[in-house]
Write a protein that holds these residues in place. Structure first.
Motif, PDB file in Angstrom:
ATOM      1  N   GLU B  89       0.852  -1.189   0.000  1.00  0.00           N
ATOM      2  CA  GLU B  89       0.000   0.000   0.000  1.00  0.00           C
ATOM      3  C   GLU B  89       0.883   1.233   0.000  1.00  0.00           C
ATOM      4  N   VAL B  90       0.545   2.163  -0.869  1.00  0.00           N
ATOM      5  CA  VAL B  90       1.285   3.416  -0.866  1.00  0.00           C
ATOM      6  C   VAL B  90       0.870   4.231   0.334  1.00  0.00           C
ATOM      7  N   GLY B  91       1.859   4.855   0.968  1.00  0.00           N
ATOM      8  CA  GLY B  91       1.564   5.621   2.168  1.00  0.00           C
ATOM      9  C   GLY B  91       1.220   7.051   1.871  1.00  0.00           C
ATOM     10  N   ALA B  92       2.196   7.918   2.089  1.00  0.00           N
ATOM     11  CA  ALA B  92       1.954   9.348   1.975  1.00  0.00           C
ATOM     12  C   ALA B  92       1.548   9.746   0.558  1.00  0.00           C
ATOM     13  N   THR B  93       0.681  10.748   0.476  1.00  0.00           N
ATOM     14  CA  THR B  93       0.361  11.358  -0.812  1.00  0.00           C
ATOM     15  C   THR B  93       0.777  12.828  -0.729  1.00  0.00           C
ATOM     16  N   VAL B  94       0.659  13.519  -1.847  1.00  0.00           N
ATOM     17  CA  VAL B  94       1.107  14.920  -1.856  1.00  0.00           C
ATOM     18  C   VAL B  94       0.375  15.730  -0.781  1.00  0.00           C
ATOM     19  N   ASP B  95      -0.841  15.316  -0.463  1.00  0.00           N
ATOM     20  CA  ASP B  95      -1.603  16.068   0.533  1.00  0.00           C
ATOM     21  C   ASP B  95      -0.991  15.984   1.925  1.00  0.00           C
ATOM     22  N   ASP B  96      -0.111  15.006   2.130  1.00  0.00           N
ATOM     23  CA  ASP B  96       0.499  14.841   3.458  1.00  0.00           C
ATOM     24  C   ASP B  96       1.730  15.716   3.645  1.00  0.00           C
ATOM     25  N   PHE B  97       2.096  16.455   2.598  1.00  0.00           N
ATOM     26  CA  PHE B  97       3.318  17.262   2.690  1.00  0.00           C
ATOM     27  C   PHE B  97       2.981  18.741   2.554  1.00  0.00           C
ATOM     28  N   ASP B  98       3.444  19.512   3.534  1.00  0.00           N
ATOM     29  CA  ASP B  98       3.139  20.948   3.530  1.00  0.00           C
ATOM     30  C   ASP B  98       4.192  21.755   2.769  1.00  0.00           C
ATOM     31  N   LEU B 190      14.859   1.923 -12.308  1.00  0.00           N
ATOM     32  CA  LEU B 190      13.864   2.576 -11.457  1.00  0.00           C
ATOM     33  C   LEU B 190      13.242   3.861 -11.982  1.00  0.00           C
ATOM     34  N   ALA B 191      13.695   4.360 -13.143  1.00  0.00           N
ATOM     35  CA  ALA B 191      13.147   5.628 -13.634  1.00  0.00           C
ATOM     36  C   ALA B 191      11.636   5.525 -13.834  1.00  0.00           C
ATOM     37  N   GLY B 192      11.192   4.407 -14.410  1.00  0.00           N
ATOM     38  CA  GLY B 192       9.764   4.241 -14.648  1.00  0.00           C
ATOM     39  C   GLY B 192       8.989   4.057 -13.360  1.00  0.00           C
ATOM     40  N   LEU B 193       9.524   3.241 -12.461  1.00  0.00           N
ATOM     41  CA  LEU B 193       8.847   3.003 -11.183  1.00  0.00           C
ATOM     42  C   LEU B 193       8.692   4.310 -10.407  1.00  0.00           C
ATOM     43  N   ALA B 194       9.713   5.161 -10.465  1.00  0.00           N
ATOM     44  CA  ALA B 194       9.648   6.444  -9.753  1.00  0.00           C
ATOM     45  C   ALA B 194       8.488   7.282 -10.294  1.00  0.00           C
ATOM     46  N   LEU B 195       8.326   7.332 -11.608  1.00  0.00           N
ATOM     47  CA  LEU B 195       7.233   8.120 -12.192  1.00  0.00           C
ATOM     48  C   LEU B 195       5.881   7.499 -11.873  1.00  0.00           C
ATOM     49  N   LYS B 201       0.830   8.992  -6.054  1.00  0.00           N
ATOM     50  CA  LYS B 201       0.758   9.838  -4.856  1.00  0.00           C
ATOM     51  C   LYS B 201       0.095  11.174  -5.141  1.00  0.00           C
ATOM     52  N   GLY B 202      -0.315  11.361  -6.393  1.00  0.00           N
ATOM     53  CA  GLY B 202      -0.941  12.624  -6.758  1.00  0.00           C
ATOM     54  C   GLY B 202       0.062  13.712  -7.071  1.00  0.00           C
ATOM     55  N   GLY B 203       1.310  13.335  -7.183  1.00  0.00           N
ATOM     56  CA  GLY B 203       2.343  14.315  -7.518  1.00  0.00           C
ATOM     57  C   GLY B 203       2.504  14.450  -9.025  1.00  0.00           C
ATOM     58  N   THR B 204       3.398  15.310  -9.424  1.00  0.00           N
ATOM     59  CA  THR B 204       3.730  15.438 -10.845  1.00  0.00           C
ATOM     60  C   THR B 204       5.243  15.430 -10.999  1.00  0.00           C
ATOM     61  N   ALA B 205       5.687  15.001 -12.177  1.00  0.00           N
ATOM     62  CA  ALA B 205       7.122  14.967 -12.450  1.00  0.00           C
ATOM     63  C   ALA B 205       7.686  16.382 -12.456  1.00  0.00           C
ATOM     64  N   SER B 206       6.885  17.312 -13.001  1.00  0.00           N
ATOM     65  CA  SER B 206       7.394  18.689 -13.101  1.00  0.00           C
ATOM     66  C   SER B 206       7.495  19.343 -11.730  1.00  0.00           C
TER      67      SER B 206
END
Lengths: 356, 356
Positions: B89-98, B190-195, B201-206
């Motif tokens: 299970e993925v833990g933190a999402t972007v919403d968990d980071f201020d 791991l480049a693909g796995l990272a993306l 997590k709701g993040g973006t590469a940019s």
């Protein structure tokens, strides 16, 4: 130069292709395609005039320990010799050299700019007495390295065969020689040609302690710019039919297109063979969906650098656009490849095992 | 460790494979296959206990600007989770980071030893605040770089998914993070796995200015050791069926074997799936002559380094020999490949245009 620009060869333009992901900004399109023209145009006398070895019989006693060559033609490449009428003749053989052989090392510069070089490549060049290569790539070698070399032999365009023979003659004459190219010496590059010519001269790889120092290939340099398009099984294929018949290239494309390979296309286009690109698109579209992601990297790290992500259905229309020329590498995704946030991503398969 | 040694995964063992052409001599086979075991064995609590981020909710205020994770399980990889019952299970999402996100860069170390790294890779690691990777590869990063980093997060074995998520959480928490692996981040790495995880997590590469720094892949590192076996069109194929069904792998082998490709075989063998290697040999022999040259590179630059050139007809007999294991890459020549002076040479085609 304009006429030179109208032609290219597989190895040469791939050597060029190798460099475009991280090529020197000082490098102009004409310089690039100049090398590309190397085996398709009658060569100037640059090789012979600047030759310290091989082709020159007057330098055999020079301090650069150059060996004799029995024929000036040995360093005067008949670019693109396509008939036995103007085949290049090999000059010196091992019997023409009295000295103990030096070393011969093929060094891959990687993407092209100095920071793309490995520490091992820099050390190999620093240890070399002579550095041989296409002028554009010699220019990419840091000055602190070239300044320390006994001699630099570069040809502004044309003559990878004569240049490679020159490097071999210098090694057979007792010099420690490095022959350089961008990318990796094993990817459409000079490592094989060096061994072939060395054998033709009656030499051996072990006698010159032949070594290859690998570099980052264009597929990986360009893949990095696109994101993660190549993380699964991948094919590298060149569309240049100068040294490989187009029917073989088409057969290879038909074989791989239905399978789950990502595809790195080298030498997609030249002014002389624009139809190969169109034929490649037709074959890929016979087997893959029009919406298959395609990444195009043009002249990376150059003033005209451009990276564009499109789809296979649109690719044929781009054949006449500036972004696709002989400085371009094209990466075609597989059925799982997707585009996200302007990156190409080819899943490795973890999503089938993990929930993330 | 012995049980860990009995299993491996495609990415992990390829990461291992990537490193074997120039791997650290300090690296033992058990260390190598330990990483290889990463997604096939229940992971120890190493990740969590050494985690500065992601999986730990107690470190959110630490000086390393680590973000919150909603679940300890996020950094406790279920290695080789092969059913939904123990999916990670993925833990933190972007919403968990201020905090404003930092940077995330995937760096390829190349063959494995520091001299195989590019200058750009060293600079990227030197600029990173946090460096994340498998312990064996972290150990390959020069001390002057790791000593300057704010934090090093390494896992001795297991957990490329949790490790990658850890790197992403640290970047989302505002840190400049480099995740490292040997070879190239785009080659079974791991480049693909990272993306993929970043997106989940709701993040973006940019937003994290995601960048890939390429390295020299194992195919090129090993090709260099064999001479010039890969100078024409080439296929990279992994025999690990952990993330790719064996029927797909067999289909790819059947497709490419009749064509003029040289073939770089990654992950040829593991204690758990020895039959894939034998099946691969059978398929290749259906399409290629028994005397087709084959180069085998085992544990290069390690104490047990071995390079052997044989032929396709003999290859199956070597499946149980020490030279073929999970630290081996195999390069199969095409119909033109020949062996000369203990080197593999695949002609580029110049011999059809030049007389040398």
């Amino acid at each position: 130069m304009s006429t030179d620009n109208t032609t290219e060869t597989a190895e040469a333009s791939t050597t060029d292709t190798e460099s475009k992901c991280g090529a020197s900004e000082a490098r102009s399109a004409s310089e690039a395609s100049g090398e590309a023209a190397s085996t398709s145009e009658a060569e100037t006398s640059t090789d012979t005039s600047s030759s310290k070895c091989g082709g020159s019989t007057t330098d055999t006693s020079s301090e650069s320990k150059c060996g004799a060559s029995t024929s000036d033609s040995s360093s005067s490449s008949k670019c693109g010799a396509s008939s036995s009428d103007d085949e290049e003749e090999v000059g010196a053989t091992v019997d023409d050299f009295d000295a103990d052989p030096g070393r011969l090392i093929a060094v891959g510069l990687g993407p092209g700019q100095p920071e793309g070089m490995t520490t091992r490549a820099k050390k190999a060049l620093a240890d070399a007495e002579h550095i041989v290569g296409y002028t554009t790539y010699i220019d990419l070698v840091p000055d602190e390295i070239t300044d320390e070399a006994d001699d630099i032999y570069s040809t502004p365009m044309c003559g990878e065969v004569s240049r490679t023979e020159e490097a071999i003659d210098r090694a057979l004459a007792g010099n420690d020689v490095a022959i350089v190219g961008s990318g990796d010496p094993n990817v459409y590059a000079l490592a094989g040609l060096a061994l072939e010519i060395l054998e033709s001269k009656g030499g051996t790889a072990s006698a010159v302690d032949f070594e290859v120092v690998p570099g980052v290939p264009a597929a990986q340099s360009c893949g990095a710019r696109l994101g993660a398009p190549l993380v699964n099984d991948t094919v590298s294929v060149s569309l240049s039919d100068h040294l490989t018949p187009m029917e073989e290239i088409e057969s290879r494309l038909h074989a791989i297109a239905p399978e789950g390979f990502t595809i790195a296309i080298y030498n997609p286009w030249s002014r002389k063979r624009r139809e190969n690109f169109q034929r490649c698109c037709e074959i890929l579209l016979e087997h893959r969906d029009e919406d298959t992601p395609v990444g195009i990297v043009h002249g990376a790290s150059r003033d005209d650098e451009a990276t564009h992500i499109t789809d296979l259905g649109t690719l044929p229309e781009l054949g006449e656009e500036d972004i696709i020329d002989m400085t371009t590498t094209i990466i075609v995704g597989n059925e799982d490849t997707y585009v996200w946030d302007d990156r190409m991503v080819t899943p490795r398969g973890y999503e089938t095992k993990y929930d993330y």
